[in-house]
Design a protein around this motif. Structure first.
Motif, PDB file in Angstrom:
ATOM      1  N   ARG A 157      -8.695   2.801  -9.518  1.00 15.02           N
ATOM      2  CA  ARG A 157      -9.830   3.616  -9.013  1.00 15.02           C
ATOM      3  C   ARG A 157      -9.471   5.097  -8.981  1.00 15.02           C
ATOM      4  O   ARG A 157     -10.245   5.960  -9.402  1.00 15.02           O
ATOM      5  CB  ARG A 157     -10.229   3.132  -7.625  1.00 15.02           C
ATOM      6  N   LYS A 158      -8.255   5.383  -8.472  1.00 13.57           N
ATOM      7  CA  LYS A 158      -7.823   6.781  -8.407  1.00 13.57           C
ATOM      8  C   LYS A 158      -7.705   7.379  -9.808  1.00 13.57           C
ATOM      9  O   LYS A 158      -8.016   8.560 -10.014  1.00 13.57           O
ATOM     10  CB  LYS A 158      -6.481   6.872  -7.692  1.00 13.57           C
TER      11      LYS A 158
ATOM     12  N   ALA B  22      -4.724  -5.768  -4.862  1.00 15.52           N
ATOM     13  CA  ALA B  22      -5.460  -4.705  -4.172  1.00 15.52           C
ATOM     14  C   ALA B  22      -4.824  -3.343  -4.442  1.00 15.52           C
ATOM     15  O   ALA B  22      -5.523  -2.343  -4.663  1.00 15.52           O
ATOM     16  CB  ALA B  22      -5.493  -4.997  -2.672  1.00 15.52           C
ATOM     17  N   MET B  23      -3.490  -3.271  -4.415  1.00 20.16           N
ATOM     18  CA  MET B  23      -2.800  -2.009  -4.674  1.00 20.16           C
ATOM     19  C   MET B  23      -3.040  -1.537  -6.109  1.00 20.16           C
ATOM     20  O   MET B  23      -3.294  -0.363  -6.364  1.00 20.16           O
ATOM     21  CB  MET B  23      -1.311  -2.190  -4.408  1.00 20.16           C
TER      22      MET B  23
ATOM     23  N   GLU C  95      -6.556  -0.235  -6.603  1.00 22.45           N
ATOM     24  CA  GLU C  95      -6.691   1.074  -5.968  1.00 22.45           C
ATOM     25  C   GLU C  95      -6.131   2.175  -6.867  1.00 22.45           C
ATOM     26  O   GLU C  95      -6.703   3.269  -6.976  1.00 22.45           O
ATOM     27  CB  GLU C  95      -5.965   1.073  -4.625  1.00 22.45           C
TER      28      GLU C  95
ATOM     29  N   GLN D 282       0.823  -1.203   0.000  1.00 24.10           N
ATOM     30  CA  GLN D 282       0.000   0.000   0.000  1.00 24.10           C
ATOM     31  C   GLN D 282       0.862   1.259   0.000  1.00 24.10           C
ATOM     32  O   GLN D 282       0.562   2.238  -0.699  1.00 24.10           O
ATOM     33  CB  GLN D 282      -0.917  -0.013   1.216  1.00 24.10           C
TER      34      GLN D 282
END
Length: 727
Positions: free
Chosen positions: A677-678, A670-671, A674, A626
Motif C-alpha cells: 500500500r505504501k 498483513a505487514m 501494508e 509490524q
C-alpha cells in the motif's frame, strides 16, 4: 527377423474347475489361469506380428469349432474362443469374459487336442513355424484313449510340442501327490502322460508351473554391431607394413531399460484437437485406432516465435526452416551459415586406429567412461581371425592395453578407447571402453585422511579427528564380518555363491512389467504382492546381521558415537526451549536481560528474532512483524538507487520463515500488504516499483494455504495480491 510361432491353449472350463481344493483361496480355473495369463500377456508385450495364439475351451456349455468335426459326437462341448491370430488388448478383454466355469463336465481333452492340431495345420500349412499346444485341465472327465498312438505320430510329424499341465496332477519329480484322488482322474492322468511320452511332450503339475512364474523372465537380445571396419596399427595409406584387420564391434554390457509410459488421452466423444503456443499436443487418428478402444496417442507439435511489435500479441510465428544455428560466445550468439558448417566439423573416416600402448598396472580403472564393448574379427574372414588372435595374445603376454582412436561412422566425432585382451576357453576378443579426453577430467584436491597438516607445515598423525588403532581394528573386524562369501550354500552340484549374478534381478524392471500385465487382464482388482525373488537380495541377510551385532557394538564404542537429538521442524509458541546437550545455553548468555522493545534499523534481524523468542502470544508476534515492516520500509525509502533493496528482501525472508514456523502467517501477510500500500501511495519514494518486482522474483511472497495450512489466503488470491494492480 523373429521366428514365426503358433500356439494353441486348451483351457478346461468344466463346472468342476470352479471348485476350490487343497485349502486354496481360488477356484481351480482361476488358479490355473495365472499361468495362462502370464504366458499370453508376455507374448502380447513383445508385439510380435509373427506370434499367433489361439484359445480353445474344453467342457463348454455349447459347441463351436471346426465345421468338418462338428457332426461327430466325440467333439461336443468344445468351443474355439479365439482362432490363431496376433493377440492384443481387445482379444484379452474378450477372453476374460469367455473363460469362466461352465455348467457341464462333458467333453474330451483328446478331441480338443485333435482340433488344435487341425487349427495349426490349417494356419501354418507347410511353412516354417514353431508349433505348440498347451492343455490345462484338472482331469475329472474321461478321455478317449483309443487313438493315442496315431495322435502322437501326427504331433511328431508336424513338429508340434505338446505341454500338459494338470491341476493337482501327481508329479514325483516335483514332489507333489494328491492323496485323495479318485480312480477316474488317475486314469486320465495316465492317458495324458502316455501321450506326452509318445510324442516327446512335456507333462507336469500346475503347482510347479505356477511356482516357476515367480522367476522373472529374462529377455534374450540379439547383438547388433555398432562398428564394422579396420583395426589398424600404423598408416596403411603410407606403409605396406601397417597392420590392418577387419573387425566388428558389439556391446558386451548394456543397461536394461524399464518399460516407459507415453502420453495418451481417453476419448470422451468431444473434439479434443488442441492447439497452443510453444509445444502443443494434438490427437492422432480417429476412432479406436491401434491403441485400443477409447484411447488415442498424443502427437507433439512445436512452434517458434519471435518478438514483433507489429504482430498481434507482440509475437510472430516463424517456420523451422527459417531458423539458424548460433553458437554462444560469452553472451553473444555467433551465427554460422549452413554452407560454412564444415569448418566446425571434423572430416573423419570410420576406423579403429591404435595410437599407443600402456602397461596394465598403470591403467587406472576409474577412467572408463562408457559401457564395455567387444571387438572381434569379422566372421567371414579366417585371416582376420588369425590376425586378431595374434594381437590379443601379444597384449596378454606383455600385460599391456592398447589405446586407440575410434570413429564409429564416417563424419562422426572420434573417441579415445582402451582395448584389453580377453582369452577364454571357447573364445578370444578385445574388451573396449571409452576413455576421457583432457577436458573431461576434473581434478579436485582433498586433505589427507591419515594426517593433519598444521599452518606451520607440521604433520600431525595423532589427533581427535584422526582414527586411532582401536578404531581401525574395530572397523576392519566389522567389515570382515559382513563378508557375503561366507554364506555360500551347499547343493548337489557343489557350493553355490550367495546372490549369484544369474539369480539377481532388477526389481524396477520386472515389477513394472508384472503390474502392466496384471492390469491388462484385471481392470480394478488390487495389484499382486511383490514377488520374493525380486526383493530377496534387497536387504542384508538376517543371519549375517545377527552375526555382526557384536562387532557393530564394539565399533560404536571405539568411535564414541553419540545420538543427536532430532531437529524440530516447527517452533511453536507453546513449545519449551530445547536444552543443549552440554547444559550451557549460549543464546541465553548472549541475549540481554531485557529484550529490545523497539527494533532498530542497524540491527533489525537479530532484534526481531529476540522479540519473537520472548513473545507471549499472537499480539506480540503481530507487533514484532509490524515493527520490522517499518524498518523494511525505511530500507526502501532511503535506498541510494537499489543499494538497499537486497537488505529489505533479506529481512522479508527472515520474517516470512519465522511466521511460518510460529504458525502465524497472518502477521506476515498483513505487514507485506501494508508495504504494498505504501509503495502504491508513493510513501516509499518515487520510482520504487522495481523493488516490488524483486519481491515477486524471490520466495518472499504472500503465505497462502499451499505454504501453510494456517493461512486464510487461497493460492489464486495470493497470486492476485502479489500484483501491483491488486488491492
Amino acid at each position: 527377423m523373429a521366428e514365426k510361432e503358433a500356439t494353441v491353449y486348451i483351457i478346461d472350463v468344466g463346472s468342476s474347475m470352479g471348485e476350490i481344493h487343497h485349502d486354496r483361496t481360488q477356484s481351480d480355473l482361476d488358479w490355473a489361469m495365472q499361468y495362462v495369463w502370464d504366458k499370453i500377456t508376455a507374448a502380447v508385450a513383445t508385439d510380435r506380428k509373427t506370434l499367433f495364439m489361439g484359445v480353445i475351451g474344453l467342457r463348454t456349455d455349447g459347441t463351436d469349432h471346426l465345421d468338418n468335426l462338428s457332426a461327430d459326437d466325440g467333439y461336443q462341448n468344445i468351443t474355439i474362443f479365439q482362432p490363431l491370430t496376433q493377440t492384443k488388448m481387445p482379444e484379452i478383454r474378450k477372453l476374460t469374459e469367455d473363460l469362466h466355469p461352465s455348467r457341464t463336465n462333458e467333453g474330451d481333452a483328446i478331441s480338443a487336442i485333435v482340433i488344435a492340431i487341425e487349427m495349426i495345420t490349417a494356419h501354418c500349412k507347410r511353412l516354417k513355424y514353431k508349433r505348440n499346444i498347451t492343455l490345462v485341465t484338472n482331469g475329472t472327465s474321461g478321455v478317449y484313449a483309443d487313438d493315442l498312438d496315431e495322435i502322437a505320430n501326427k504331433l511328431k510329424d508336424d513338429g508340434i510340442e505338446l505341454v500338459v499341465l494338470g491341476v493337482d496332477f501327481d508329479d514325483p519329480e516335483y514332489g507333489f501327490k494328491d492323496e485323495g484322488k479318485k480312480g477316474e482322474k488317475a486314469k486320465v492322468e495316465q492317458s495324458l502322460r502316455s501321450l506326452c511320452d509318445a510324442c516327446d511332450g512335456v507333462y507336469g503339475t500346475m503347482a510347479q508351473a505356477i511356482s516357476e512364474m515367480a522367476v522373472p523372465r529374462v529377455k534374450s537380445v540379439r547383438p547388433v554391431p555398432s562398428f564394422k571396419g579396420w583395426l589398424t596399427l600404423g598408416d596403411p595409406d603410407k606403409y605396406d607394413s601397417a597392420m590392418v584387420i577387419d573387425v566388428e564391434r558389439y556391446p558386451r554390457v548394456m543397461v536394461a531399460p524399464a518399460p516407459r509410459a507415453s502420453q495418451h488421452v481417453i476419448k470422451t466423444g468431444i473434439d479434443l484437437d488442441a492447439t497452443q503456443t510453444g509445444e502443443s499436443a494434438t490427437l492422432e487418428g480417429e476412432g479406436t485406432g491401434s491403441l485400443g478402444e477409447g484411447i488415442s496417442a498424443i502427437k507433439q507439435a512445436r512452434s517458434y516465435q519471435v518478438e514483433d511489435n507489429e504482430a498481434p500479441g507482440g509475437k510472430r510465428d516463424v517456420d523451422k526452416d527459417d531458423l539458424a544455428k548460433g553458437y554462444e560466445y560469452g553472451r553473444t550468439a555467433v551465427h554460422i551459415d549452413e554452407s560454412d558448417m564444415n569448418i566446425v566439423k571434423l572430416e573423419t573416416k570410420a576406423r579403429l586406429d591404435v595410437i599407443g600402448f600402456v602397461a596394465q598396472e598403470q591403467f587406472e580403472r576409474h577412467l572408463g567412461m562408457s559401457r564395455s564393448n567387444v571387438i572381434i574379427a569379422t566372421r567371414i574372414s579366417e585371416k582376420a581371425a588369425m590376425a586378431i588372435s595374434a594381437f590379443i595374445h601379444a597384449l596378454f603376454e606383455t600385460s599391456s592395453y592398447a589405446i586407440a582412436r575410434l570413429v564409429p561412422k564416417d563424419g562422426k566425432d572420434p573417441h579415445l578407447v582402451a582395448l584389453a585382451p580377453s582369452i577364454e576357453s571357447d573364445y578370444e576378443c578385445l574388451l573396449e571402453v571409452e576413455l576421457p579426453f583432457n577436458e573431461d577430467i576434473r581434478t579436485y584436491r582433498f586433505p589427507p585422511l591419515d594426517k593433519i597438516v598444521t599452518v606451520s607445515g607440521k604433520n600431525v598423525v595423532q589427533h581427535r579427528y584422526l582414527p586411532n588403532d582401536e578404531l581401525m581394528k574395530s572397523m576392519s573386524d566389522y567389515v570382515d564380518a559382513m563378508d557375503l562369501s561366507t554364506l555360500a550354500s551347499k547343493t548337489e552340484d557343489g557350493e553355490q555363491e550367495y546372490a549369484a549374478l544369474e539369480d539377481t534381478y532388477s526389481p524396477m524392471i520386472h515389477r513394472i512389467k508384472q503390474l502392466i500385465a496384471w492390469r491388462a487382464v484385471h481392470d480394478s482388482e488390487p495389484a499382486p504382492p511383490l514377488p520374493e525373488n525380486l526383493i530377496r537380495y534387497s536387504a542384508p541377510p538376517k543371519e549375517l546381521v545377527k552375526a555382526v551385532e557384536r562387532k557393530l557394538e564394539d565399533l560404536v564404542v571405539a568411535a564414541s558415537v553419540k545420538k543427536v537429538p532430532p531437529k524440530s521442524k516447527a517452533r511453536k509458541r507453546a513449545r519449551s526451549p530445547e536444552k543443549p546437550l552440554s547444559g550451557l545455553d549460549v543464546s541465553s548468555l548472549l541475549s540481554t536481560t531485557h529484550p529490545p522493545r523497539k527494533i532498530s534499523r542497524e540491527n533489525a534481524i537479530p532484534e526481531f528474532k529476540q522479540l519473537l523468542r520472548t513473545a507471549g502470544g499472537a499480539a506480540d508476534i503481530h507487533s514484532a512483524c509490524q515493527q520490522l515492516g517499518l524498518v523494511i520500509a525505511s530500507y526502501v525509502k532511503h535506498s541510494l538507487g537499489n543499494a538497499g533493496y537486497e537488505r529489505a528482501i533479506e529481512a522479508l525472508r527472515v520474517c516470512r520463515e519465522e511466521a511460518i514456523e510460529l504458525e502465524e502467517p497472518g502477521a506476515y501477510n498483513a505487514m507485506l500488504l501494508e508495504l504494498k500500500r505504501k509503495l502504491l501511495d508513493g510513501e516509499l519514494g518515487e520510482e520504487r516499483r522495481e523493488w516490488w518486482w524483486r519481491v515477486r522474483m524471490n520466495p518472499v511472497g504472500v503465505i497462502d494455504k499451499k505454504v501453510s495450512e494456517f493461512s486464510e489466503v487461497e493460492v489464486e488470491e495470493g497470486r492476485k495480491l502479489m500484483t501491483l494492480s491488486g488491492p
